[in-house]
Scaffold this active site. Sequence first.
Site, PDB file in Angstrom:
ATOM      1  N   GLU A  16       7.901  54.854  78.855  1.00  0.00           N
ATOM      2  CA  GLU A  16       7.725  53.832  77.932  1.00  0.00           C
ATOM      3  C   GLU A  16       7.086  52.859  78.787  1.00  0.00           C
ATOM      4  O   GLU A  16       6.463  52.343  77.395  1.00  0.00           O
ATOM      5  CB  GLU A  16       9.250  52.954  77.932  1.00  0.00           C
ATOM      6  N   GLU A  23       5.259  56.166  69.554  1.00  0.00           N
ATOM      7  CA  GLU A  23       6.109  57.606  69.493  1.00  0.00           C
ATOM      8  C   GLU A  23       4.969  58.652  70.543  1.00  0.00           C
ATOM      9  O   GLU A  23       5.412  59.996  70.478  1.00  0.00           O
ATOM     10  CB  GLU A  23       6.500  57.353  68.511  1.00  0.00           C
ATOM     11  N   ALA A  62      12.483  53.063  66.858  1.00  0.00           N
ATOM     12  CA  ALA A  62      11.957  54.778  66.307  1.00  0.00           C
ATOM     13  C   ALA A  62      12.379  56.061  68.108  1.00  0.00           C
ATOM     14  O   ALA A  62      12.683  55.142  68.664  1.00  0.00           O
ATOM     15  CB  ALA A  62      10.743  54.977  66.263  1.00  0.00           C
ATOM     16  N   MET A  63      12.726  56.956  67.695  1.00  0.00           N
ATOM     17  CA  MET A  63      12.876  57.875  68.494  1.00  0.00           C
ATOM     18  C   MET A  63      11.931  59.108  68.806  1.00  0.00           C
ATOM     19  O   MET A  63      11.034  59.806  67.799  1.00  0.00           O
ATOM     20  CB  MET A  63      14.285  58.775  68.507  1.00  0.00           C
ATOM     21  N   GLU A  64      11.289  60.076  69.420  1.00  0.00           N
ATOM     22  CA  GLU A  64       9.885  60.236  70.180  1.00  0.00           C
ATOM     23  C   GLU A  64      10.784  61.508  70.211  1.00  0.00           C
ATOM     24  O   GLU A  64       9.656  62.319  70.599  1.00  0.00           O
ATOM     25  CB  GLU A  64       9.728  59.992  71.625  1.00  0.00           C
TER      26      GLU A  64
END
Length: 846
Positions: free
Chosen positions: A311, A289, A253-255
């Site tokens: 992270e 996320e 996933a990407m925030e």
Amino acid sequence: MAVKRLIETFVPENYKIFLDIDRKTKKIKGQVAITGEAKDTVVSFHTKGLHFNKVRAFSVDTNFIENEEDEEIVVKIGETGRVTVSFEYEAELTDNMMGIYPSYYEVNGEKKMLIGTQFESHFARQAFPSIDEPEAKATFDLSVKFDEEEGDIIVSNMPELLNINGIHVFERTVKMSSYLLAFVFGELQYKKGKTKSGVEVGAFATKAHSQAALDFPLDIAIRSIEFYEDYYQTPYPLPHSWHIALPDFSAGAMENWGCITYREVCMLVDPENATIQSKQYVATVIAHELAHQWFGDLVTMQWWDDLWLNESFANNMEYVCMDALEPSWNVWESFSISEANMALNRDATDGVQSVHVEVTHPDEIGTLFDPAIVYAKGSRLMVMLRKWLGDEDFAAGLALYFKRHQYGNTVGDNLWDALAEVSGKDVAAFMHSWVNQPGYPVVTAEVVDDTLILSQKQFFVGEGVDKGRLWNVPLNTNWTGLPDLLSSEKVEIPGFAALKTKNNGKALFLNDANMAHYIIDYKGALLTDLLSEVESLENVTKFQILQDRKLLAKAGVISYADVVNILPSFTNEESYLVNTGLSQLISELELFVDEDSETEKAFQSLVGKLFAKNYARLGWDKVAGESAGDESLRGIVLSKTLYSENADAKTKASQIFAAHKENLASIPADIRPIVLNNEIKTTNSAELVKTYRETYIKTSLQEFKRELEGAVALIKDEKVIAELLESFKNADIVKPQDIAFSWFYLLRNDFSQDAAWAWEKANWAFLEEKLGGDMSYDKFVIYPGNTFKTADKLAEYKAFFEPKLENQGLKRSIEMAIKQITARVALIDSQKAAVDKAITDIAEKL
């Protein structure tokens, strides 16, 4: 080549971006105006794969030079000061899931395409010229035109302001880094809701999925935002939070701020047939996320060497959040099973990166995203810090950090300062040894002449150079009368017998709840005492005993034969956590067991006896009201029972398969992979593999796809294996995002390993072209390092990968893998005979 910092010559304030995208031709036309402060008369912007037609500064055409090697365009503006530099350019959609790229899917046999973005870490430059560095925060005015069809929608970080002749104009973003800009367009379905504070939350997916698959992620997203707003005492700063599942996605996933993108398996949940593990996984990914919306988005690391500020904290907070929202899940058990285990194994190899690591080459940026270090180890350190400070001070320190640095950039010491100000503790002094040094210590506990001696030393699996590193080790002991920290090499505490009496004679253990990043080697009576009380210990302590003894054996400090001998102490365990520890240990012991040998028969018998009581207790059918732990444990128990060649289990698995063979997806999800695997192992049928593959292509259930991938890899048929490997080049069968997993399933099985390894070597150019910028690229280096166990394979690995050491993106992974394989080969050579004997002896006695 050192990393060049373009912010030193130009500081952006605002981007006005217009993109005209045609899906059919895969062409992009772009116009970008960047306003900012020029610190030199010649400035540079990051760019990759963009073809410029015109560049203007101070409203006048200007000269420029495109420097492809350095991924930049150099612009002569002639003056310093505030300036707007504008660009007209053309580009193409990328084909490696970076920049602006297509996602492919089918609905009722019709092929369709979504367009999405992935700009982290440094891929915004593939979409528009920029100062593509986290410190270069600016606002963005985005407008997008595309070949719009009926049913298409477009979403981005901010709400859509207006639509003028098919040009979608979005509200100006808040000040943020370039890697967080995002948009997705195509035919999407969605469900929406609102948080208590009024934030609009939406879950989006293609129509290949049931709309009901959006219910679970939407609920988790809403509740997670509410939790974080309360915990951080800092409002979510955007009007909406979109969550979009993409058919093709490199990472999990990407925030992207307000526009989070996911791999489908990481977001969507089959409402009718999902495992508790699947729900927990999706929930923690979403919580991770959303934690980033503060950690990473609102406050961003100044440079990639402090990636852990993003992270490590997000990885920690996903568990803090889920523990609050779903306490019955016992997610901290999952943390020990996955994060702690991953970190301890990876971090024991000499040459591993530290959590904070300097970046000296642009290609190294991608290597920072080591899941075992920046994510798992880093989050383990945050768990340790939270325990040391206490949750109240930890949360208050984070609130101060956000208040002080919102919309800005930080380094690690900024966080330590905020936590120290609230707690009154010297956080920097406590944490520097953990964040800035690679590795971790083994704490040896022994009693000599009534004196308890606690000492620390860096722990290595395989050869390692001891550099005398020391850590501030929180002892977290169950006894009173011991120091809180071990900061020196050794501490001696006299009067052990009296101290034990004072603590009611109970066995001593350290690192309570497995919250600190080290292992313990209990010597002599200390280990005997601990094992004698094993049934009364907390489950996490039992897990730690198995975890630590396994690692000590892996390092050759003790023998795996010693570990085999303690297995009878764990035959009555009903805990998911403890039985997972047993399962992990069994996987390690399989290294020593030759297929079709007498030792394998003894080992199968031993495994069957270890799990017999739980097989009788849990069986195959889920019971109403059973705990999340029992539901999760069933899969482990059934898998190990089938491995033991239990006739009843094999018959039952075949019966379940027969009852569902017309609709394999309808097999209860918690046992489905077990049943699918067993049928392949039992029949070794090429026709069944064909059925599985056809089902794999047709189904939209991503968890089910992954199960089918694993099952077909169990076939023992060279022709079928060759066909499976060749299918990796056909994106209509195996998506590029899934090649690494599918290939690894074949690599890890002895029968197909040679073929999988030969395929990788023969198709390296294909992998480079297809996955060169992808986050799964280095998995083709790492997975063999995690798998190979013979001297011949070590030699082959070196011969193939050592010539690739000049590739900075692969260098560390290659060096680490060589050390791991070398250690594994030496371990098997030195311990196999003793381990085989111990397995045979214990199997007879148990």
